[in-house]
Design a protein around this motif. Structure first.
Motif, PDB file in Angstrom:
ATOM      1  N   ALA A   1       0.832  -1.209   0.000  1.00 10.02           N
ATOM      2  CA  ALA A   1       0.000   0.000   0.000  1.00 10.02           C
ATOM      3  C   ALA A   1       0.865   1.257   0.000  1.00 10.02           C
ATOM      4  CB  ALA A   1      -0.929   0.001   1.209  1.00 10.02           C
ATOM      5  N   GLY A   2       1.948   1.248   0.761  1.00  8.75           N
ATOM      6  CA  GLY A   2       2.849   2.398   0.774  1.00  8.75           C
ATOM      7  C   GLY A   2       3.495   2.648  -0.576  1.00  8.75           C
ATOM      8  N   ALA A   3       3.877   1.563  -1.238  1.00  9.56           N
ATOM      9  CA  ALA A   3       4.488   1.708  -2.563  1.00  9.56           C
ATOM     10  C   ALA A   3       3.468   2.190  -3.587  1.00  9.56           C
ATOM     11  CB  ALA A   3       5.092   0.372  -2.999  1.00  9.56           C
ATOM     12  N   TRP A   4       2.254   1.654  -3.502  1.00 14.48           N
ATOM     13  CA  TRP A   4       1.226   1.994  -4.482  1.00 14.48           C
ATOM     14  C   TRP A   4       0.654   3.395  -4.266  1.00 14.48           C
ATOM     15  CZ3 TRP A   4      -4.484   1.228  -3.944  1.00 14.48           C
ATOM     16  CH2 TRP A   4      -5.148   1.467  -5.142  1.00 14.48           C
ATOM     17  N   LEU A   5       0.324   3.714  -3.015  1.00 13.09           N
ATOM     18  CA  LEU A   5      -0.353   4.979  -2.739  1.00 13.09           C
ATOM     19  C   LEU A   5       0.601   6.169  -2.580  1.00 13.09           C
ATOM     20  CD1 LEU A   5      -3.010   3.701  -0.177  1.00 13.09           C
ATOM     21  CD2 LEU A   5      -3.381   4.325  -2.570  1.00 13.09           C
ATOM     22  N   PHE A   6       1.780   5.914  -2.040  1.00 10.77           N
ATOM     23  CA  PHE A   6       2.679   7.023  -1.722  1.00 10.77           C
ATOM     24  C   PHE A   6       3.988   6.998  -2.495  1.00 10.77           C
ATOM     25  CE2 PHE A   6       0.162   6.181   2.164  1.00 10.77           C
ATOM     26  CZ  PHE A   6      -0.606   7.328   2.134  1.00 10.77           C
ATOM     27  N   GLY A   7       4.130   6.043  -3.398  1.00  9.60           N
ATOM     28  CA  GLY A   7       5.325   5.988  -4.226  1.00  9.60           C
ATOM     29  C   GLY A   7       6.590   5.620  -3.491  1.00  9.60           C
ATOM     30  N   GLU A   8       6.455   4.936  -2.361  1.00  7.83           N
ATOM     31  CA  GLU A   8       7.639   4.517  -1.616  1.00  7.83           C
ATOM     32  C   GLU A   8       8.406   3.459  -2.416  1.00  7.83           C
ATOM     33  OE1 GLU A   8       6.283   3.159   2.156  1.00  7.83           O
ATOM     34  OE2 GLU A   8       5.597   5.130   2.780  1.00  7.83           O
ATOM     35  N   THR A   9       9.706   3.506  -2.307  1.00  8.58           N
ATOM     36  CA  THR A   9      10.517   2.532  -3.033  1.00  8.58           C
ATOM     37  C   THR A   9      10.637   1.246  -2.214  1.00  8.58           C
ATOM     38  OG1 THR A   9      12.546   3.439  -2.104  1.00  8.58           O
ATOM     39  CG2 THR A   9      11.844   4.302  -4.229  1.00  8.58           C
ATOM     40  N   ILE A  10      10.673   0.140  -2.932  1.00  6.72           N
ATOM     41  CA  ILE A  10      10.835  -1.172  -2.301  1.00  6.72           C
ATOM     42  C   ILE A  10      12.171  -1.728  -2.747  1.00  6.72           C
ATOM     43  CG2 ILE A  10       9.930  -3.513  -2.143  1.00  6.72           C
ATOM     44  CD1 ILE A  10       7.157  -2.382  -2.609  1.00  6.72           C
TER      45      ILE A  10
ATOM     46  N   TRP B   1      15.627  -4.534  -2.025  1.00  7.56           N
ATOM     47  CA  TRP B   1      15.802  -5.980  -1.890  1.00  7.56           C
ATOM     48  C   TRP B   1      15.546  -6.453  -0.471  1.00  7.56           C
ATOM     49  CZ3 TRP B   1      19.297  -7.943   1.513  1.00  7.56           C
ATOM     50  CH2 TRP B   1      20.282  -7.072   1.979  1.00  7.56           C
ATOM     51  N   SER B   2      15.841  -5.621   0.525  1.00  5.04           N
ATOM     52  CA  SER B   2      15.626  -6.048   1.913  1.00  5.04           C
ATOM     53  C   SER B   2      14.126  -6.163   2.230  1.00  5.04           C
ATOM     54  CB  SER B   2      16.306  -5.088   2.892  1.00  5.04           C
ATOM     55  OG  SER B   2      15.794  -3.777   2.737  1.00  5.04           O
ATOM     56  N   GLU B   3      13.323  -5.282   1.652  1.00  6.01           N
ATOM     57  CA  GLU B   3      11.872  -5.374   1.849  1.00  6.01           C
ATOM     58  C   GLU B   3      11.302  -6.617   1.166  1.00  6.01           C
ATOM     59  OE1 GLU B   3      13.348  -2.542   0.854  1.00  6.01           O
ATOM     60  OE2 GLU B   3      12.939  -1.127   2.470  1.00  6.01           O
ATOM     61  N   VAL B   4      11.809  -6.902  -0.025  1.00  5.34           N
ATOM     62  CA  VAL B   4      11.359  -8.101  -0.746  1.00  5.34           C
ATOM     63  C   VAL B   4      11.771  -9.354   0.022  1.00  5.34           C
ATOM     64  CG1 VAL B   4      11.614  -9.437  -2.874  1.00  5.34           C
ATOM     65  CG2 VAL B   4      11.346  -6.952  -2.985  1.00  5.34           C
ATOM     66  N   ALA B   5      13.014  -9.378   0.506  1.00  2.00           N
ATOM     67  CA  ALA B   5      13.485 -10.537   1.267  1.00  2.00           C
ATOM     68  C   ALA B   5      12.670 -10.718   2.552  1.00  2.00           C
ATOM     69  CB  ALA B   5      14.970 -10.381   1.601  1.00  2.00           C
ATOM     70  N   GLY B   6      12.363  -9.631   3.217  1.00  5.31           N
ATOM     71  CA  GLY B   6      11.542  -9.709   4.421  1.00  5.31           C
ATOM     72  C   GLY B   6      10.140 -10.207   4.128  1.00  5.31           C
ATOM     73  N   SER B   7       9.577  -9.776   3.025  1.00  3.90           N
ATOM     74  CA  SER B   7       8.242 -10.239   2.628  1.00  3.90           C
ATOM     75  C   SER B   7       8.243 -11.728   2.325  1.00  3.90           C
ATOM     76  CB  SER B   7       7.756  -9.458   1.406  1.00  3.90           C
ATOM     77  OG  SER B   7       7.606  -8.093   1.716  1.00  3.90           O
ATOM     78  N   VAL B   8       9.271 -12.186   1.631  1.00  2.00           N
ATOM     79  CA  VAL B   8       9.383 -13.614   1.332  1.00  2.00           C
ATOM     80  C   VAL B   8       9.521 -14.408   2.625  1.00  2.00           C
ATOM     81  CG1 VAL B   8      10.862 -15.362   0.259  1.00  2.00           C
ATOM     82  CG2 VAL B   8      10.271 -13.292  -0.989  1.00  2.00           C
ATOM     83  N   LEU B   9      10.307 -13.898   3.549  1.00  2.00           N
ATOM     84  CA  LEU B   9      10.483 -14.575   4.836  1.00  2.00           C
ATOM     85  C   LEU B   9       9.167 -14.645   5.610  1.00  2.00           C
ATOM     86  CD1 LEU B   9      12.517 -15.853   6.792  1.00  2.00           C
ATOM     87  CD2 LEU B   9      12.919 -13.581   7.713  1.00  2.00           C
ATOM     88  N   LEU B  10       8.414 -13.562   5.621  1.00  2.00           N
ATOM     89  CA  LEU B  10       7.114 -13.561   6.295  1.00  2.00           C
ATOM     90  C   LEU B  10       6.138 -14.536   5.643  1.00  2.00           C
ATOM     91  CD1 LEU B  10       6.617  -9.769   7.015  1.00  2.00           C
ATOM     92  CD2 LEU B  10       6.832 -11.577   8.700  1.00  2.00           C
ATOM     93  N   LEU B  11       6.107 -14.567   4.321  1.00  2.00           N
ATOM     94  CA  LEU B  11       5.222 -15.504   3.627  1.00  2.00           C
ATOM     95  C   LEU B  11       5.632 -16.948   3.881  1.00  2.00           C
ATOM     96  CD1 LEU B  11       4.670 -13.684   0.223  1.00  2.00           C
ATOM     97  CD2 LEU B  11       2.998 -14.034   2.055  1.00  2.00           C
ATOM     98  N   ALA B  12       6.935 -17.207   3.917  1.00  3.29           N
ATOM     99  CA  ALA B  12       7.406 -18.563   4.214  1.00  3.29           C
ATOM    100  C   ALA B  12       7.020 -18.970   5.632  1.00  3.29           C
ATOM    101  CB  ALA B  12       8.920 -18.647   4.024  1.00  3.29           C
ATOM    102  N   ALA B  13       7.145 -18.051   6.578  1.00  3.57           N
ATOM    103  CA  ALA B  13       6.763 -18.352   7.957  1.00  3.57           C
ATOM    104  C   ALA B  13       5.270 -18.627   8.065  1.00  3.57           C
ATOM    105  CB  ALA B  13       7.152 -17.195   8.877  1.00  3.57           C
ATOM    106  N   ALA B  14       4.463 -17.867   7.354  1.00  3.66           N
ATOM    107  CA  ALA B  14       3.017 -18.097   7.363  1.00  3.66           C
ATOM    108  C   ALA B  14       2.685 -19.448   6.736  1.00  3.66           C
ATOM    109  CB  ALA B  14       2.298 -16.971   6.628  1.00  3.66           C
ATOM    110  N   ALA B  15       3.373 -19.807   5.658  1.00  2.00           N
ATOM    111  CA  ALA B  15       3.132 -21.098   5.012  1.00  2.00           C
ATOM    112  C   ALA B  15       3.513 -22.250   5.930  1.00  2.00           C
ATOM    113  CB  ALA B  15       3.909 -21.174   3.699  1.00  2.00           C
ATOM    114  N   ILE B  16       4.634 -22.119   6.625  1.00  2.00           N
ATOM    115  CA  ILE B  16       5.059 -23.160   7.557  1.00  2.00           C
ATOM    116  C   ILE B  16       4.057 -23.297   8.701  1.00  2.00           C
ATOM    117  CG2 ILE B  16       6.816 -23.758   9.279  1.00  2.00           C
ATOM    118  CD1 ILE B  16       8.876 -22.568   7.298  1.00  2.00           C
TER     119      ILE B  16
END
Length: 67
Positions: free
Chosen positions: A31-40, A42-57
């Motif tokens: 939402a921050g990237a879409w609405l406010f143009g915040e940049t994303i 590699w660390s944000e992407v890696a953190g998102s992948v880690l959170l999704l992996a934890a949720a899947a586990i």
């Protein structure tokens, strides 16, 4: 946000509703990237992948054949 969490507790149960804590930061990041143009970066992407992996586990059902 708390009202949504209470509805999730009622409808999904505690285990699945707790996963909301893993998913909501990813939604906020998008939402921050879409609405406010915040940049994303590699660390944000890696953190998102880690959170999704934890949720899947966490969603995996334990194998009944394992002790």
């Amino acid at each position: 946000g708390f009202s949504i969490y209470l509805v999730l507790l009622r409808d999904w149960g505690t285990m699945r509703a707790g996963l909301y804590a893993f998913i909501s930061p990813i939604i906020a990041l998008a939402a921050g990237a879409w609405l406010f143009g915040e940049t994303i970066g590699w660390s944000e992407v890696a953190g998102s992948v880690l959170l999704l992996a934890a949720a899947a586990i966490a969603m995996l059902k334990p194998d009944a054949s394992r002790p």
